[in-house]
Design an enzyme around this catalytic site. Structure first.
Site, PDB file in Angstrom:
ATOM      1  N   LYS A 195      33.894  47.454  51.046  1.00 31.82           N
ATOM      2  CA  LYS A 195      35.087  46.603  51.087  1.00 31.82           C
ATOM      3  C   LYS A 195      35.011  45.610  49.931  1.00 31.82           C
ATOM      4  O   LYS A 195      34.283  44.627  49.968  1.00 31.82           O
ATOM      5  CB  LYS A 195      35.209  45.823  52.395  1.00 31.82           C
ATOM      6  N   GLU A 270      23.096  38.358  50.155  1.00 28.63           N
ATOM      7  CA  GLU A 270      22.908  37.787  48.808  1.00 28.63           C
ATOM      8  C   GLU A 270      23.975  36.723  48.651  1.00 28.63           C
ATOM      9  O   GLU A 270      25.160  37.033  48.512  1.00 28.63           O
ATOM     10  CB  GLU A 270      23.086  38.878  47.738  1.00 28.63           C
ATOM     11  N   CYS A 304      26.380  34.126  40.428  1.00 27.76           N
ATOM     12  CA  CYS A 304      25.608  33.481  41.498  1.00 27.76           C
ATOM     13  C   CYS A 304      24.388  32.767  40.948  1.00 27.76           C
ATOM     14  O   CYS A 304      23.994  31.722  41.451  1.00 27.76           O
ATOM     15  CB  CYS A 304      25.205  34.522  42.528  1.00 27.76           C
ATOM     16  N   GLU A 401      28.065  24.415  45.585  1.00 23.19           N
ATOM     17  CA  GLU A 401      28.267  25.459  44.583  1.00 23.19           C
ATOM     18  C   GLU A 401      29.698  25.351  44.054  1.00 23.19           C
ATOM     19  O   GLU A 401      30.654  25.518  44.818  1.00 23.19           O
ATOM     20  CB  GLU A 401      28.047  26.834  45.210  1.00 23.19           C
TER      21      GLU A 401
HETATM   22  P1  NAD Z   1      33.360  35.300  49.883  1.00 21.78           P
HETATM   23  O1  NAD Z   1      32.234  35.026  50.810  1.00 21.78           O
HETATM   24  O2  NAD Z   1      34.599  34.515  50.022  1.00 21.78           O
HETATM   25  O3  NAD Z   1      33.826  36.831  50.008  1.00 21.78           O
HETATM   26  C1  NAD Z   1      32.946  37.895  49.762  1.00 21.78           C
HETATM   27  C2  NAD Z   1      33.441  39.132  50.479  1.00 21.78           C
HETATM   28  O4  NAD Z   1      33.375  38.901  51.879  1.00 21.78           O
HETATM   29  C3  NAD Z   1      34.892  39.507  50.177  1.00 21.78           C
HETATM   30  O5  NAD Z   1      35.001  40.910  50.120  1.00 21.78           O
HETATM   31  C4  NAD Z   1      35.631  38.971  51.380  1.00 21.78           C
HETATM   32  O6  NAD Z   1      36.823  39.657  51.649  1.00 21.78           O
HETATM   33  C5  NAD Z   1      34.621  39.231  52.481  1.00 21.78           C
HETATM   34  N1  NAD Z   1      34.762  38.389  53.665  1.00 21.78           N
HETATM   35  C6  NAD Z   1      35.293  37.145  53.748  1.00 21.78           C
HETATM   36  N2  NAD Z   1      35.243  36.706  55.026  1.00 21.78           N
HETATM   37  C7  NAD Z   1      34.661  37.688  55.756  1.00 21.78           C
HETATM   38  C8  NAD Z   1      34.308  37.823  57.131  1.00 21.78           C
HETATM   39  N3  NAD Z   1      34.563  36.857  58.017  1.00 21.78           N
HETATM   40  N4  NAD Z   1      33.711  38.962  57.538  1.00 21.78           N
HETATM   41  C9  NAD Z   1      33.434  39.945  56.647  1.00 21.78           C
HETATM   42  N5  NAD Z   1      33.755  39.891  55.332  1.00 21.78           N
HETATM   43  C10 NAD Z   1      34.349  38.760  54.901  1.00 21.78           C
HETATM   44  O7  NAD Z   1      32.744  35.206  48.413  1.00 21.78           O
HETATM   45  P2  NAD Z   1      33.529  35.305  47.026  1.00 21.78           P
HETATM   46  O8  NAD Z   1      34.272  34.022  46.845  1.00 21.78           O
HETATM   47  O9  NAD Z   1      34.232  36.612  46.942  1.00 21.78           O
HETATM   48  O10 NAD Z   1      32.315  35.398  45.964  1.00 21.78           O
HETATM   49  C11 NAD Z   1      31.702  34.312  45.389  1.00 21.78           C
HETATM   50  C12 NAD Z   1      30.417  33.982  46.134  1.00 21.78           C
HETATM   51  O11 NAD Z   1      29.524  35.076  46.066  1.00 21.78           O
HETATM   52  C13 NAD Z   1      29.668  32.816  45.518  1.00 21.78           C
HETATM   53  O12 NAD Z   1      29.196  31.985  46.564  1.00 21.78           O
HETATM   54  C14 NAD Z   1      28.505  33.481  44.811  1.00 21.78           C
HETATM   55  O13 NAD Z   1      27.366  32.675  44.629  1.00 21.78           O
HETATM   56  C15 NAD Z   1      28.224  34.627  45.717  1.00 21.78           C
HETATM   57  N6  NAD Z   1      27.469  35.668  45.006  1.00 21.78           N
HETATM   58  C16 NAD Z   1      26.138  35.848  45.302  1.00 21.78           C
HETATM   59  C17 NAD Z   1      25.394  36.799  44.604  1.00 21.78           C
HETATM   60  C18 NAD Z   1      23.929  37.027  44.882  1.00 21.78           C
HETATM   61  O14 NAD Z   1      23.414  38.042  44.455  1.00 21.78           O
HETATM   62  N7  NAD Z   1      23.251  36.133  45.578  1.00 21.78           N
HETATM   63  C19 NAD Z   1      26.017  37.568  43.607  1.00 21.78           C
HETATM   64  C20 NAD Z   1      27.361  37.342  43.336  1.00 21.78           C
HETATM   65  C21 NAD Z   1      28.090  36.401  44.049  1.00 21.78           C
END
Ligand code: NAD
Length: 497
Positions: A195, A270, A304, A401
């Site tokens: 997804k 992650e 990230c 962040e």
């Molecule tokens: P997000 O948590 O808003 O969304 C990530 C994914 O989760 C999306 O596909 C979203 O639709 C889905 N999602 C949202 N709510 C959900 C729920 N309740 N249940 C299941 N799925 C759900 O994150 P974002 O804004 O898309 O991405 C940015 C974040 O990702 C930043 O915090 C960044 O640090 C983190 N990130 C971490 C890494 C790592 O390797 N540690 C790598 C890249 C990004």
């Protein structure tokens, strides 16, 4: 300025009425809602995708579960599975420019970055993981079970694919991180539902077609597009999803962990970071300035592991501050399709507002701000890059962040002070140390609270180097030779003879 022309086949893909990719084919959603996809450089709509319903998600899980029970993929010889995945890497290489353009158009990032890290990185990571398919091993054990008398036993372990995996993907590197969520599961013999983020769903849809073309059997790899709050929630709560592999924000990760805990589903997380750099007085200033410019501002800080807090020992502070200020004023800003623009728009209007909010509140609190170039287009989702000098450790911009083109720069009296302030955060994803002292390079990294510590570099990753977070930055590690362990169960088999 060299603006790259959109390939006709990319435009044709954008114009499609995308459905969901289930059972190796396009299927329409049973709902009527669509989600718009925006070009962050212009703010205009460039396409739309299906907004999956609960029934759609259930169909995707049923397809994945059906393919897992059929055993076609998991019982394929490891070498055959490896060949299919290597073919997938070749197809990504064939379509590299297509995928890079699609990524830039939906995510906003520089086309140069898309070519190197998205379509280029995806190939490297797929090939690395493909090779792990043929390296899955168990162990044999001499055991001393005393009953029945005279009995002999031989015991061994097998690593078996865990089942149906939900791969949940964020928007910052949709193709590359999509590969990280999907490929180890496929290499282990699992069936997958990916997804992508509702903001950047397009490259995963194209990737699904490539997986089928490479020979991944129908139902083994499905892609659903939809909202996290509905499609994502349904996936992570579904009783037939055995494992959730999630990359995204810490708040969403915590929520997913709670759902998974309630049914003891396996989960890898992650999550976010607030990643510090410690610059000692003996560091090479030009290396620090060029390294931190990349680490803080590449992809507008939407990485990230990006460096967002810099602590510099007093004797080098003014030099580093002046160098970063110069780097900021030299930055070119423009659309990602302009391959000369280093700073591009952030991913969405909502994210633009969020980052701008952090900057405004720091500015109102009296922080000293150094600004980079102004946005070229008022309709694009641009944020003016900024350096914040000596902010209070308690302000949100220093603690939370931000995930934008913003870096704080703080003068410290000693390495000990830098270490204490760097570690004073709930996050623990990545950090860096800048020094010419071998002694410091050996002594300090073990005391830095982060899953990865770079010395004289920052944000450089490799498929063979484990990556993941301590503290609230996550649970588990991606990459490395042990990567597939998170997608297998260890079964002990004990034979009496
Ligand atoms: P997000 O948590 O808003 O969304 C990530 C994914 O989760 C999306 O596909 C979203 O639709 C889905 N999602 C949202 N709510 C959900 C729920 N309740 N249940 C299941 N799925 C759900 O994150 P974002 O804004 O898309 O991405 C940015 C974040 O990702 C930043 O915090 C960044 O640090 C983190 N990130 C971490 C890494 C790592 O390797 N540690 C790598 C890249 C990004």
């Amino acid at each position: 300025m060299t603006v790259v022309s959109v390939l006709p086949e990319v435009q044709a893909f954008l114009d499609r009425h995308h459905g969901l990719y289930i059972d190796g084919t396009w299927t329409p959603s049973n709902g009527r809602e669509r989600l718009s996809v925006f070009n962050p450089a212009t703010g205009s709509v460039i396409g739309s995708v299906a907004d999956a319903t609960v029934e759609d998600i259930d169909r995707a899980v049923a397809s994945a579960r059906g393919s897992f029970l059929k055993r076609t993929w998991r019982d394929m010889s490891p070498a055959a599975r490896e060949r299919v995945l290597l073919r997938l890497a070749d197809l990504v290489e064939r379509d590299a420019e297509f995928l890079a353009q699609l990524e830039t158009l939906e995510q906003g990032q520089s086309i140069t970055l898309s070519r190197i890290l998205e379509s280029g990185g995806a190939q490297s990571w797929i090939r690395y993981v493909a090779g792990l398919s043929t390296k899955i091993t168990g162990q044999t054990f001499d055991v001393s079970i005393p009953l029945p008398l005279e009995a002999r036993y031989t015991a061994y372990t097998r690593k078996e694919p865990i089942g149906v995996v939900a791969g949940i993907i964020p928007w910052n590197f949709p193709l590359l991180i999509g590969v990280w969520k999907v490929l180890p599961a496929l290499a282990a013999g699992c069936s997958v539902i990916a997804k992508p983020s509702e903001t950047t769903p397009l490259t995963m849809l194209r990737f699904a077609e490539l997986a089928t073309e490479a020979g991944v059997p129908d139902g083994v790899f499905n892609v659903v597009t939809g909202l996290g709050s509905l499609a994502g929630e349904r996936l992570v709560r579904h009783h037939n999803v055995t494992k959730v592999s999630f990359t995204g924000s810490t708040p969403t990760g915590k929520r997913i962990a709670e759902h998974c805990a309630s049914r003891l589903a396996r989960v890898s997380l992650e999550l976010g970071g607030k990643n510090p750099a410690i610059v000692l007085a003996d560091a090479d200033p030009s290396r620090v300035i060029s390294g931190l410019t990349m680490a803080g501002f590449m992809n507008q800080g939407q990485i990230c592991a990006a460096c967002s807090r810099v602590y510099v020992e007093a004797p080098l502070f003014d030099t580093v501050a002046a160098g970063l200020q110069n780097a900021l004023s030299d930055m070119s800003i423009g659309p990602g399709m302009d391959d000369a623009a280093f700073i591009n728009p952030v991913v969405s209007a909502a994210h633009q507002m969020k980052v701008q909010g952090f900057l405004d509140s720091a500015s109102e609190a009296g922080a000293e701000m150094v600004w980079g170039p102004q946005a070229p287009d008022p309709h694009g989702f641009y944020v003016r890059p900024a350096l914040v000098i000596n902010p209070d450790d308690a302000v949100p911009l220093t603690r939370d962040e931000v995930f934008g083109p913003v870096m704080t720069l703080t003068r410290v009296a000693s390495a000990e002070e830098a270490l204490a302030r760097a570690n004073d955060t709930p996050f623990g994803l990545a950090s860096s140390l800048w020094t010419r002292s071998v002694d410091a390079a050996m002594r300090l990294p073990p005391r830095m609270d982060a899953g990865t510590v770079w010395v004289n570099s920052h944000v450089m990753i490799d498929p063979n180097m484990p990556f993941g977070g301590m503290k609230e930055s996550g649970i588990g590690r991606d990459f490395g030779t042990g990567w597939l362990d998170a997608f297998t169960e260890t079964k002990s088999i004990c034979i009496q003879h």
